[in-house]
Motif scaffolding. Sequence first.
Motif, PDB file in Angstrom:
ATOM      1  N   GLY A  84      70.629 -97.922 -35.529  1.00 26.94           N
ATOM      2  CA  GLY A  84      69.269 -97.717 -36.008  1.00 26.94           C
ATOM      3  C   GLY A  84      68.839 -96.261 -35.923  1.00 26.94           C
ATOM      4  N   LYS A  85      69.772 -95.368 -35.578  1.00 27.18           N
ATOM      5  CA  LYS A  85      69.497 -93.939 -35.470  1.00 27.18           C
ATOM      6  C   LYS A  85      70.184 -93.191 -36.611  1.00 27.18           C
ATOM      7  N   ALA A  86      69.848 -91.915 -36.743  1.00 24.81           N
ATOM      8  CA  ALA A  86      70.546 -91.064 -37.708  1.00 24.81           C
ATOM      9  C   ALA A  86      71.706 -90.398 -36.975  1.00 24.81           C
ATOM     10  N   VAL A  87      72.922 -90.782 -37.323  1.00 17.14           N
ATOM     11  CA  VAL A  87      74.120 -90.248 -36.670  1.00 17.14           C
ATOM     12  C   VAL A  87      74.804 -89.302 -37.647  1.00 17.14           C
ATOM     13  N   TRP A  88      74.760 -88.014 -37.332  1.00 16.94           N
ATOM     14  CA  TRP A  88      75.325 -86.994 -38.210  1.00 16.94           C
ATOM     15  C   TRP A  88      76.474 -86.278 -37.505  1.00 16.94           C
ATOM     16  N   ALA A 102      90.802 -71.122 -45.253  1.00 16.10           N
ATOM     17  CA  ALA A 102      91.559 -71.820 -44.217  1.00 16.10           C
ATOM     18  C   ALA A 102      91.937 -73.211 -44.703  1.00 16.10           C
ATOM     19  N   ALA A 103      93.214 -73.529 -44.633  1.00 17.69           N
ATOM     20  CA  ALA A 103      93.664 -74.860 -45.040  1.00 17.69           C
ATOM     21  C   ALA A 103      93.162 -75.916 -44.068  1.00 17.69           C
ATOM     22  N   ASP A 104      92.965 -75.518 -42.822  1.00 18.10           N
ATOM     23  CA  ASP A 104      92.486 -76.418 -41.778  1.00 18.10           C
ATOM     24  C   ASP A 104      91.358 -75.716 -41.041  1.00 18.10           C
ATOM     25  N   PRO A 105      90.206 -76.387 -40.832  1.00 13.65           N
ATOM     26  CA  PRO A 105      89.099 -75.722 -40.131  1.00 13.65           C
ATOM     27  C   PRO A 105      89.469 -75.254 -38.734  1.00 13.65           C
ATOM     28  N   HIS A 106      90.490 -75.870 -38.131  1.00 19.09           N
ATOM     29  CA  HIS A 106      90.925 -75.447 -36.805  1.00 19.09           C
ATOM     30  C   HIS A 106      91.552 -74.051 -36.829  1.00 19.09           C
ATOM     31  N   ASP A 107      91.902 -73.565 -38.027  1.00 22.37           N
ATOM     32  CA  ASP A 107      92.483 -72.230 -38.148  1.00 22.37           C
ATOM     33  C   ASP A 107      91.415 -71.141 -38.175  1.00 22.37           C
ATOM     34  N   ALA A 108      90.155 -71.538 -38.148  1.00 24.28           N
ATOM     35  CA  ALA A 108      89.060 -70.575 -38.215  1.00 24.28           C
ATOM     36  C   ALA A 108      88.986 -69.745 -36.938  1.00 24.28           C
ATOM     37  N   LEU A 109      88.261 -68.638 -37.032  1.00 24.70           N
ATOM     38  CA  LEU A 109      88.045 -67.786 -35.865  1.00 24.70           C
ATOM     39  C   LEU A 109      87.378 -68.582 -34.750  1.00 24.70           C
ATOM     40  N   GLU A 110      86.457 -69.452 -35.144  1.00 20.32           N
ATOM     41  CA  GLU A 110      85.777 -70.324 -34.187  1.00 20.32           C
ATOM     42  C   GLU A 110      85.510 -71.656 -34.866  1.00 20.32           C
ATOM     43  N   PHE A 111      85.810 -72.748 -34.183  1.00 15.30           N
ATOM     44  CA  PHE A 111      85.631 -74.092 -34.736  1.00 15.30           C
ATOM     45  C   PHE A 111      84.851 -74.926 -33.729  1.00 15.30           C
ATOM     46  N   MET A 112      83.700 -75.470 -34.174  1.00 12.21           N
ATOM     47  CA  MET A 112      82.824 -76.218 -33.269  1.00 12.21           C
ATOM     48  C   MET A 112      82.440 -77.560 -33.891  1.00 12.21           C
ATOM     49  N   PRO A 113      83.088 -78.651 -33.477  1.00 17.71           N
ATOM     50  CA  PRO A 113      82.685 -79.978 -33.949  1.00 17.71           C
ATOM     51  C   PRO A 113      81.559 -80.520 -33.072  1.00 17.71           C
ATOM     52  N   GLY A 114      80.804 -81.451 -33.605  1.00 16.21           N
ATOM     53  CA  GLY A 114      79.735 -82.052 -32.820  1.00 16.21           C
ATOM     54  C   GLY A 114      79.181 -83.280 -33.504  1.00 16.21           C
ATOM     55  N   ARG A 115      78.334 -83.997 -32.784  1.00 18.60           N
ATOM     56  CA  ARG A 115      77.654 -85.167 -33.341  1.00 18.60           C
ATOM     57  C   ARG A 115      76.193 -85.106 -32.923  1.00 18.60           C
ATOM     58  N   TRP A 116      75.324 -85.137 -33.921  1.00 19.63           N
ATOM     59  CA  TRP A 116      73.879 -85.021 -33.714  1.00 19.63           C
ATOM     60  C   TRP A 116      73.253 -86.381 -33.980  1.00 19.63           C
ATOM     61  N   VAL A 117      72.604 -86.962 -32.975  1.00 17.98           N
ATOM     62  CA  VAL A 117      72.008 -88.293 -33.107  1.00 17.98           C
ATOM     63  C   VAL A 117      70.511 -88.186 -32.841  1.00 17.98           C
ATOM     64  N   THR A 118      69.707 -88.627 -33.801  1.00 15.90           N
ATOM     65  CA  THR A 118      68.258 -88.493 -33.668  1.00 15.90           C
ATOM     66  C   THR A 118      67.531 -89.783 -34.013  1.00 15.90           C
ATOM     67  N   ASP A 119      66.311 -89.877 -33.517  1.00 12.80           N
ATOM     68  CA  ASP A 119      65.394 -90.918 -33.962  1.00 12.80           C
ATOM     69  C   ASP A 119      65.031 -90.590 -35.407  1.00 12.80           C
ATOM     70  N   ARG A 120      65.164 -91.541 -36.294  1.00 16.10           N
ATOM     71  CA  ARG A 120      64.999 -91.263 -37.717  1.00 16.10           C
ATOM     72  C   ARG A 120      63.568 -90.869 -38.079  1.00 16.10           C
ATOM     73  N   LYS A 121      62.587 -91.307 -37.298  1.00 17.00           N
ATOM     74  CA  LYS A 121      61.193 -90.997 -37.616  1.00 17.00           C
ATOM     75  C   LYS A 121      60.722 -89.700 -36.966  1.00 17.00           C
ATOM     76  N   THR A 122      61.045 -89.517 -35.686  1.00 14.26           N
ATOM     77  CA  THR A 122      60.502 -88.380 -34.941  1.00 14.26           C
ATOM     78  C   THR A 122      61.410 -87.160 -34.930  1.00 14.26           C
ATOM     79  N   ASN A 123      62.694 -87.339 -35.254  1.00 14.18           N
ATOM     80  CA  ASN A 123      63.684 -86.262 -35.224  1.00 14.18           C
ATOM     81  C   ASN A 123      64.063 -85.861 -33.796  1.00 14.18           C
ATOM     82  N   ARG A 124      63.597 -86.609 -32.795  1.00 13.15           N
ATOM     83  CA  ARG A 124      63.930 -86.298 -31.413  1.00 13.15           C
ATOM     84  C   ARG A 124      65.336 -86.801 -31.077  1.00 13.15           C
TER      85      ARG A 124
END
Length: 325
Positions: A84-88, A102-124
């Motif tokens: 029920g949340k926004a999972v990005w 770069a053929a693979d993003p891991h070949d970049a100078l810096e590579f930062m994966p992540g997952r942002w999860v928020t309340d869909r209404k409040t953005n918190r």
Amino acid sequence: MRRTASPVSLILLGLGTFLLVLAPLLAWYVKPRAAVNPIDIDTTAVYTGTGSVFDVDKVDTVAGQKITVTQRVRGNVADSERSGKAVWDVTTTVDTDKSLPAADPHDALEFMPGRWVTDRKTNRPAHCCREKPYFEGDAYLKFPFDVRKHAYRWWDNSLGATVTLTYSGVKKIQGYEGYRFTGTVPATRTGTRLVPGALVGRPKSSQVLAEEWYANHGIELVADQRTGRVLYAQVGPRKTLRAPGAKKDAVVLLDSRKIAFTAATQKDQVEQAKKESGQLRMVGRTLPIGAGVAGFVLAVVGAVLVVRGRSHPDTSESSPPPPTI
């Protein structure tokens, strides 16, 4: 003579009443359910700028390098529907011309994966669904809906903490007006990294646990007032290494006064903001006002016609009997 309401008057009265009831429903029920973070987002933002970058081959910092930051955001629909949340899912890469394409993003100078999860209404932050990193604040990839003219806490991923951005007036991006927010980050220790001692001025030590420091010369974000979408973003990151306990930087890993949205990214963000803002304005203002005005007019006309009615002659059954002699 007697009067009866015509079918037309009853229809007008009923339709007017319906529209009068519909108007507040659109504003107070439909709009809040339309103003939610999407779960099927798929967008890419590109930042470019120039600055100094540490070259691992030369083991030295090279100035005047073109820097490209690419941020890809994709919604995880399955996890979003379950929670029920926004999972990005977010991937951010930092490149120079040397590492592009770069053929693979891991070949970049810096590579930062992540997952942002928020309340869909409040953005918190929602803090679920394998969120990474754990983050706080009011804004990161976007601002809340109905942006106000006050300070917001923006999550700085490089800092690993929030930064207070102050409201700094309005600014037009590609001819479209948004709210401008600005801030800076003073030099702050963010972690440690194991490096050769000679790299940070400790040649007698084969390896040392160097201190990682981060600062930001200037952050500028311009957000759409109605949707919170970021129309323009500019940052000035500075990442350095220091010897343990040292007061001065020993190595500059990345330093740029300005890395900002490309013109193409600005255009795309503005087009999306216009579309989304127009939809929210329609269900939150245009349709409710139109429905309210039309409903009032139809209800008044219908009521007047009902009161006036249609005249009918009295029937023989209802006529008084003739006088008798």
